[in-house]
Write an enzyme that holds these catalytic residues in place. Sequence first.
Site, PDB file in Angstrom:
ATOM      1  N   LYS A  96       0.839  -1.186   0.000  1.00 19.14           N
ATOM      2  CA  LYS A  96       0.000   0.000   0.000  1.00 19.14           C
ATOM      3  C   LYS A  96       0.880   1.243   0.000  1.00 19.14           C
ATOM      4  O   LYS A  96       1.842   1.336   0.752  1.00 19.14           O
ATOM      5  CB  LYS A  96      -0.907  -0.019   1.240  1.00 19.14           C
ATOM      6  CG  LYS A  96      -2.161   0.814   1.120  1.00 19.14           C
ATOM      7  CD  LYS A  96      -3.096   0.549   2.283  1.00 19.14           C
ATOM      8  CE  LYS A  96      -4.399   1.308   2.123  1.00 19.14           C
ATOM      9  NZ  LYS A  96      -5.344   1.038   3.234  1.00 19.14           N
ATOM     10  N   GLU A 135     -19.151  -6.633  10.163  1.00 21.56           N
ATOM     11  CA  GLU A 135     -20.155  -5.964  10.986  1.00 21.56           C
ATOM     12  C   GLU A 135     -21.158  -6.941  11.585  1.00 21.56           C
ATOM     13  O   GLU A 135     -21.612  -6.758  12.724  1.00 21.56           O
ATOM     14  CB  GLU A 135     -20.888  -4.909  10.154  1.00 21.56           C
ATOM     15  CG  GLU A 135     -20.050  -3.707   9.782  1.00 21.56           C
ATOM     16  CD  GLU A 135     -19.231  -3.903   8.526  1.00 21.56           C
ATOM     17  OE1 GLU A 135     -18.512  -2.968   8.128  1.00 21.56           O
ATOM     18  OE2 GLU A 135     -19.316  -5.003   7.930  1.00 21.56           O
ATOM     19  N   ARG A 142     -25.148  -3.311   7.037  1.00 18.57           N
ATOM     20  CA  ARG A 142     -24.669  -4.632   6.647  1.00 18.57           C
ATOM     21  C   ARG A 142     -24.988  -5.692   7.694  1.00 18.57           C
ATOM     22  O   ARG A 142     -24.855  -6.885   7.424  1.00 18.57           O
ATOM     23  CB  ARG A 142     -23.160  -4.571   6.403  1.00 18.57           C
ATOM     24  CG  ARG A 142     -22.763  -3.640   5.257  1.00 18.57           C
ATOM     25  CD  ARG A 142     -21.290  -3.258   5.326  1.00 18.57           C
ATOM     26  NE  ARG A 142     -20.394  -4.385   5.228  1.00 18.57           N
ATOM     27  CZ  ARG A 142     -19.900  -4.852   4.081  1.00 18.57           C
ATOM     28  NH1 ARG A 142     -20.216  -4.292   2.946  1.00 18.57           N
ATOM     29  NH2 ARG A 142     -19.071  -5.871   4.083  1.00 18.57           N
TER      30      ARG A 142
END
Length: 643
Positions: A288, A374, A402
């Site tokens: 990243k 979640e 979600r």
Amino acid sequence: MSVSGESKTPLLDQVPTPAELRKLDESQLRQLADELRSEMIDAVSHTGGHLGAGLGVVELTVALHHVFNTPDDKLIWDVSHQCYPHKILTGRRDRIRTLRQTGGLSGFTNRTESEYDPFGAAHSSTSISAGLGYAVARDYKGAKNHVISVIGDGAMSAGMAYEAMNNAGARDTRLIVILNDNDMSIAPPAGAMSSYLSQIVSSKSFQSVRHWGKHLAERLPRSLQATAKRAEEYARTLVTGGTLFEELGFFYIGPLDGHNLEHLIPVLKNVRDTDFAGPVLIHAVTQKGKGYAPAEAAADKYHGVAKFDVITGKQAKPQPKAPAYTSVFADALIKEAEDNDKVVAVTAAMPSGTGLNKFGDRFPDRTFDVGIAEQHAVTFCAGLACEGYVPFAAIYSTFLQRAYDQVVHDVAIQKLPVRFVLDRAGMVGADGVTHQGSYDIAYLGCLPDFVLMGASDEAELMHMVATQVTIDDRPSALRYPRGEGLGVPLPERGVPLEIGKGRIVREGTKVAILSYGTRLKDALAAADELAAKGLSTTVADARFAKPLDEDLLRRLASEHEVLITIEEGAVGGFASYCFHALARQGLLESGVKVRPMCLPDRFIDHGKPDEQIAWAGLGASDIVATALTALGYNDTEVRPARA
């Protein structure tokens, strides 16, 4: 352009779409990737946005568009934080400096924006499911195009990704999944040997031998067939890894160096040209922030950035005038936890976004980041609540959607005291439609015995955190917005509020404005403007949407000619609860003119938060206009408008 007039991106200038990219020689792709990375850094330095993720997939993006025939071949990005290089290469370079700006490009993939975006995404872990849908539909049609789903290792922590892989692995459907592993959380660094092995196992010759061996095994006695299959898989995974994915039914290739085009291109070509039976997973290890030193050094800080100086990496963040709501929540929860050792905090891969990184620094053993999960986070909190702990589930309003079944089934039905803290409630600015916290009032308010609170300022937020600690017989939810508070004085510690009781902030006689949450500031500004027109106005802060303060509502309806309710939430929320209460009490027939103000029944796109409020018609001037219209006045003078 440079001072001499020569372009700094000569190759990229020749590649307006992937069709031109595919004409380049492979030896030119390294230079193209370098130019693409430079272009992305420069663009995001002007607009802000998601930087680190896109830098990490530059080479992968170039390789995919070079090898596959997009847009006929479908390239589906998961979450799509990393889609800026893809946008530059797919005909949108001329607009890339409008990213996340009003009227500009979305920060995510968007089906209405380009044919190269076959699936819109901004929440994670959807790409494999969507890709499988595309692949099955392709087979029904008898088409031959490829479907490629790119998913990050973080998104792999969500159950939906495994549900999709389990489904795909049980089919013979051709689907290519690229695992973009930018945390090295699954595999060690990839090198030349792993690349060599990956090229071998993805090649036609290896597949031919494997196919021959499969048929040979089928001629063995049944008792030996399973043993032969296990031996083949075990021998291969000893040197290539991927046992988990093989068990799910995927043919695993990797790990590969995701920044080495000489490794990526041959493998992608092999996968493109070889008739695999069933889904394939290519494991690419990336970094990243690759290629930009500040982002490499602090990938977390350069995931999402404000405008920044390319040379120094310094971000142009304005000096805050007041503490952010997120920070105030974290400090308030820390104070509560210092006094109550049963307070624990749970988040789903958003510790800094929800402020729980601060809580975690203070209470590392009482802080849980469960990953992008979640559903698990909610039921995990339910289990903690069963044993007498005080769990706070800090989740963005848009992400709690979600886990709605878990909120209903595992928390609400059992009346478990899970404390939901909904960050980013309301308009969120540049992240746009996928991240607006628009629906939590409606989707939680319909659940029996839920306590719903909306903070009108940062001091109220502290009081509401303290209130949630005391609610031990049912679930509760607290919503607050993104960004800075109003700068009001803060108490040393929050004081629990009386459940279901609002407050009068300003007394008046003609118009009543009942605000739930963040619109209170504009309600007060509207009251000033109405007072200047000679219209005495009461302003009340509901504090609670549920249980609703029906005594306060009755007083406002019976003592004023106009009652305006206002909320930064969708149709079906706070105003609906007020209308139900007024109807039950027979107050709708009393002559009071009730006017609900909420988010319009449409999706609101990205822009500045104050622009979004204006588009929604929820600003101070909109409140004034609503009151004047209800009273039959025009907007320039306070007297009855002529018929």
